[in-house]
Design a protein around this motif. Sequence first.
Motif, PDB file in Angstrom:
ATOM      1  N   PHE A  18      -2.054  -6.104  -2.695  1.00 60.80           N
ATOM      2  CA  PHE A  18      -1.276  -5.864  -3.903  1.00 60.80           C
ATOM      3  C   PHE A  18      -2.160  -5.385  -5.057  1.00 60.80           C
ATOM      4  O   PHE A  18      -1.706  -4.622  -5.919  1.00 60.80           O
ATOM      5  N   ALA A  19      -3.405  -5.841  -5.100  1.00 54.34           N
ATOM      6  CA  ALA A  19      -4.221  -5.699  -6.310  1.00 54.34           C
ATOM      7  C   ALA A  19      -4.488  -4.256  -6.698  1.00 54.34           C
ATOM      8  O   ALA A  19      -4.123  -3.814  -7.797  1.00 54.34           O
ATOM      9  N   PHE A  20      -5.151  -3.494  -5.817  1.00 55.77           N
ATOM     10  CA  PHE A  20      -5.458  -2.108  -6.195  1.00 55.77           C
ATOM     11  C   PHE A  20      -4.196  -1.265  -6.266  1.00 55.77           C
ATOM     12  O   PHE A  20      -4.055  -0.416  -7.154  1.00 55.77           O
ATOM     13  N   SER A  21      -3.261  -1.490  -5.333  1.00 57.09           N
ATOM     14  CA  SER A  21      -2.033  -0.686  -5.304  1.00 57.09           C
ATOM     15  C   SER A  21      -1.282  -0.796  -6.621  1.00 57.09           C
ATOM     16  O   SER A  21      -0.883   0.216  -7.220  1.00 57.09           O
ATOM     17  N   ILE A  47       0.831  -1.207   0.000  1.00 59.40           N
ATOM     18  CA  ILE A  47       0.000   0.000   0.000  1.00 59.40           C
ATOM     19  C   ILE A  47       0.865   1.257   0.000  1.00 59.40           C
ATOM     20  O   ILE A  47       0.396   2.332  -0.379  1.00 59.40           O
ATOM     21  N   GLU A  48       2.141   1.135   0.386  1.00 65.38           N
ATOM     22  CA  GLU A  48       3.035   2.299   0.380  1.00 65.38           C
ATOM     23  C   GLU A  48       3.201   2.892  -1.019  1.00 65.38           C
ATOM     24  O   GLU A  48       3.468   4.086  -1.158  1.00 65.38           O
ATOM     25  N   VAL A  49       3.046   2.072  -2.051  1.00 66.70           N
ATOM     26  CA  VAL A  49       3.196   2.586  -3.410  1.00 66.70           C
ATOM     27  C   VAL A  49       1.946   3.321  -3.877  1.00 66.70           C
ATOM     28  O   VAL A  49       1.992   4.090  -4.851  1.00 66.70           O
ATOM     29  N   ALA A  50       0.824   3.122  -3.189  1.00 66.31           N
ATOM     30  CA  ALA A  50      -0.448   3.669  -3.677  1.00 66.31           C
ATOM     31  C   ALA A  50      -0.565   5.194  -3.593  1.00 66.31           C
ATOM     32  O   ALA A  50      -1.022   5.815  -4.562  1.00 66.31           O
ATOM     33  N   PRO A  51      -0.210   5.849  -2.463  1.00 67.29           N
ATOM     34  CA  PRO A  51      -0.443   7.303  -2.394  1.00 67.29           C
ATOM     35  C   PRO A  51       0.117   8.111  -3.554  1.00 67.29           C
ATOM     36  O   PRO A  51      -0.614   8.927  -4.142  1.00 67.29           O
ATOM     37  N   MET A  56       8.961   4.466  -4.905  1.00 65.67           N
ATOM     38  CA  MET A  56       8.142   3.459  -4.243  1.00 65.67           C
ATOM     39  C   MET A  56       7.976   2.196  -5.094  1.00 65.67           C
ATOM     40  O   MET A  56       7.907   1.086  -4.566  1.00 65.67           O
ATOM     41  N   VAL A  57       7.950   2.348  -6.416  1.00 64.14           N
ATOM     42  CA  VAL A  57       7.876   1.176  -7.293  1.00 64.14           C
ATOM     43  C   VAL A  57       9.148   0.353  -7.165  1.00 64.14           C
ATOM     44  O   VAL A  57       9.106  -0.888  -7.057  1.00 64.14           O
TER      45      VAL A  57
END
Length: 331
Positions: free
Chosen positions: A259-262, A202-206, A236-237
Amino acid sequence: MRNRSPYRLTPNLFGIGFGTAGLAQVWSTATDTVAAPPWPSYLLWILAAAIWLVTLFAYLRNTIAQGRLRTEMADPTTGPFTALIAIVPMLLGIGLAPHARTAGEAVFAVSLVLTIVLGSWLTSLWIRADLELRQWHPGYFLPTVAGGLIASACSSALGWKTLSHLMFGYGMVCWFVLGSILLLRLFTQPMLPAPLLPTIAIEVAPPVVAGNAWFAINGGKADLGAEILGGYALLMVLVQVCLASTYRRAPFGPGYWAFAFSYAAVFTNGVHWLDAKRVAGQEPLTYLALAIATLAYTLLATRTVLGLARRSFLPRTPAAVTIASPSDEAA
């Protein structure tokens, strides 16, 4: 008579519908940018809605039967995921709007109000609770950061410019505040328990969700704001790639849907960048992104179905992932 189910349905199960909606967004964005066929996104939006409804029914039935309804939001481990109950329908409203504008707007508006109410209530709980730093995990981004930034992009898609700006500020400020706490937790505290390791995704999401919202606000231009968000998104990627060996230590379960939405949001952001920069080979690169995202989703969904069939996917009652305090360990 109460249902004595041996399984404990946790709110991170809503990550399945969330991830499905995320893949639908990737396809919808590709349709807008390179005229990809629209039917995959239609099917995925319908599937996301069906999964959300089934999950909501099963989850409420399970929590009521086990007497957990009043304590779910206060749970320091799974509580933040309850926000997905409201966040997923915001996305569904946007998926519905092109076909039934009034209905789509109504679904989005009701879900937005619920998202803000839930985010406010959860924030107040975190302020009042005696939480220790080691109890935090990246799922705490969901109620306000994900909720705010997704609401911003959705508002812009509906043409509600002022609301999109308000929600962008809402999500960004929450990201700055919570992001500092969560990185401090990850940098200085013991590693998360194995079942919670996927939440680090989730860290990659924001940065990518903020980037998608910014592209929606500015009309798809690769301006300074997009470039700043893109720079942090790149970091983050790469961090996610480096964490691959760590993720393999996590047992397969509902947490894997973090993992899915992020990652779907990463692909959506990539499709936006290909269009904004008019990259040579934009169309084949976009289809490559669609293929990778769809294949990854299919593998995750297949493993989930197999896990459900083997009765190994869901945690059993009363087992729950908890992060113990030092006093608990001493005891």
